[in-house]
Scaffold this motif. Sequence first.
Motif, PDB file in Angstrom:
ATOM      1  N   SER A 167     -17.378  65.229   2.983  1.00  0.00           N
ATOM      2  CA  SER A 167     -17.002  64.061   2.183  1.00  0.00           C
ATOM      3  C   SER A 167     -17.905  62.872   2.485  1.00  0.00           C
ATOM      4  O   SER A 167     -18.338  62.152   1.578  1.00  0.00           O
ATOM      5  N   GLU A 168     -18.213  62.670   3.754  1.00  0.00           N
ATOM      6  CA  GLU A 168     -19.081  61.555   4.130  1.00  0.00           C
ATOM      7  C   GLU A 168     -20.504  61.786   3.629  1.00  0.00           C
ATOM      8  O   GLU A 168     -21.175  60.853   3.171  1.00  0.00           O
ATOM      9  N   SER A 184     -18.801  69.923  -5.953  1.00  0.00           N
ATOM     10  CA  SER A 184     -19.419  68.864  -5.146  1.00  0.00           C
ATOM     11  C   SER A 184     -19.760  67.661  -6.010  1.00  0.00           C
ATOM     12  O   SER A 184     -19.550  66.506  -5.607  1.00  0.00           O
ATOM     13  N   VAL A 207     -16.580  65.732  -6.848  1.00  0.00           N
ATOM     14  CA  VAL A 207     -16.164  64.884  -5.722  1.00  0.00           C
ATOM     15  C   VAL A 207     -17.092  63.679  -5.603  1.00  0.00           C
ATOM     16  O   VAL A 207     -16.648  62.547  -5.380  1.00  0.00           O
ATOM     17  N   HIS A 255     -15.282  63.346   8.425  1.00  0.00           N
ATOM     18  CA  HIS A 255     -15.307  64.517   7.560  1.00  0.00           C
ATOM     19  C   HIS A 255     -16.737  64.673   7.040  1.00  0.00           C
ATOM     20  O   HIS A 255     -17.154  63.924   6.153  1.00  0.00           O
ATOM     21  N   ARG A 309     -12.030  56.564   1.499  1.00  0.00           N
ATOM     22  CA  ARG A 309     -13.250  56.210   0.776  1.00  0.00           C
ATOM     23  C   ARG A 309     -13.671  54.804   1.156  1.00  0.00           C
ATOM     24  O   ARG A 309     -12.834  53.962   1.476  1.00  0.00           O
ATOM     25  N   VAL A 351     -15.950  58.381   6.075  1.00  0.00           N
ATOM     26  CA  VAL A 351     -14.750  59.090   5.630  1.00  0.00           C
ATOM     27  C   VAL A 351     -14.191  59.918   6.788  1.00  0.00           C
ATOM     28  O   VAL A 351     -14.920  60.663   7.447  1.00  0.00           O
TER      29      VAL A 351
END
Length: 356
Positions: free
Chosen positions: A149-150, A245, A248, A146, A55, A96
């Motif tokens: 995630s990014e 989502s 996260v 990723h 992160r 990420v």
Amino acid sequence: MTRRPLAFLCVLCIVIFAVLTYFGLPPERGQAEKGAVYKLLEVPRDVTVTGEVLRSEEQEDYSYLFLKQAVLSVHSQTYNISNVRITLKVPVHYAVGVSVSAFGMLKPIEAPTNPGQFDRAFYYRLRGIGYTMSGPQIQVLSSHIHPVSEGLAIVREALRERIRHAFPKEAAGIISAMILGDKSLLTEDVRTGFSMGGVSHMLAISGLHISLFGEGLYRLLLLIPFFGRGRKKGAGALAIVILISYAVLTGLSVATIRAVIMFAVMRGADFAGRTYDPPTAIAFAALLIVIEQPLYVFYSGFILSFLAVTVFTVFYDRSGIVTGLILFLVTLPVILWSFYEFSSYTILINFIVVPL
């Protein structure tokens, strides 16, 4: 419990996890070499740490970088260590998934020295973080990213900036905390005021709000003809994906994860033609969270979150005042044990600010 064998099994497994965790089983990453690493770090020196970006958080004049699967290199020796939080003196973003190397002074996160003091070491240990590094030299080793995630990280940062520019400073901090789970914009006065009033939980993303949002989203998706005959399953599955989502995006707090799991169980019961049982869903959610991180069984946030939802589930047919009093009495021992203090007018303020 005899009528709810799955709930009983989940609770039993949680107790087993608690006992094993108390005795240090299974060992955490880097635990085997922890003594050797601590001994090395007793002498201040610059070392090299490599890892994958978990992160990246940018503030106005600095940024945090979190590395997972970190490896410490000292001379020709390498050690697997827990995650590392790096403080950079400039606001900079690292995607990420990118692998980086950091050269600087590594320090273990120290445990509190006084009873009741905030246990920073345990807080970060829950997140797998055991070390900090400040102002190091950073070198990118791999540009692998990723994408999901990014992408969520970019969306979160964009929303935070929108909120920061659209609202006054104090309001922006509160809105960002309640919607994005980002407390970096909170002013010290706001933090202190909410803390002294015993309503700091109002600055966190509520599991109740997640549940309401999920149910509303599900019913809205049911109106879309795209799913055809299987619209219930399609709408439910899409609602679950969106909630995951969002969880996260907002940092995966305990209350958020619990609410998402319980919503998924409710929709799963509906798909299977079974009756949704809230106590079983609560126990199942707790077990999944503990499996992912057994240390949560000793975390006040986890305990308070599940105590609260259990009280509301058991006493749902009572008046709001009665339920509120029961909730206060049930959570008071945990609050005193964890924080060594509580606000004497917490009940009154919560009755005002929390709709019951």
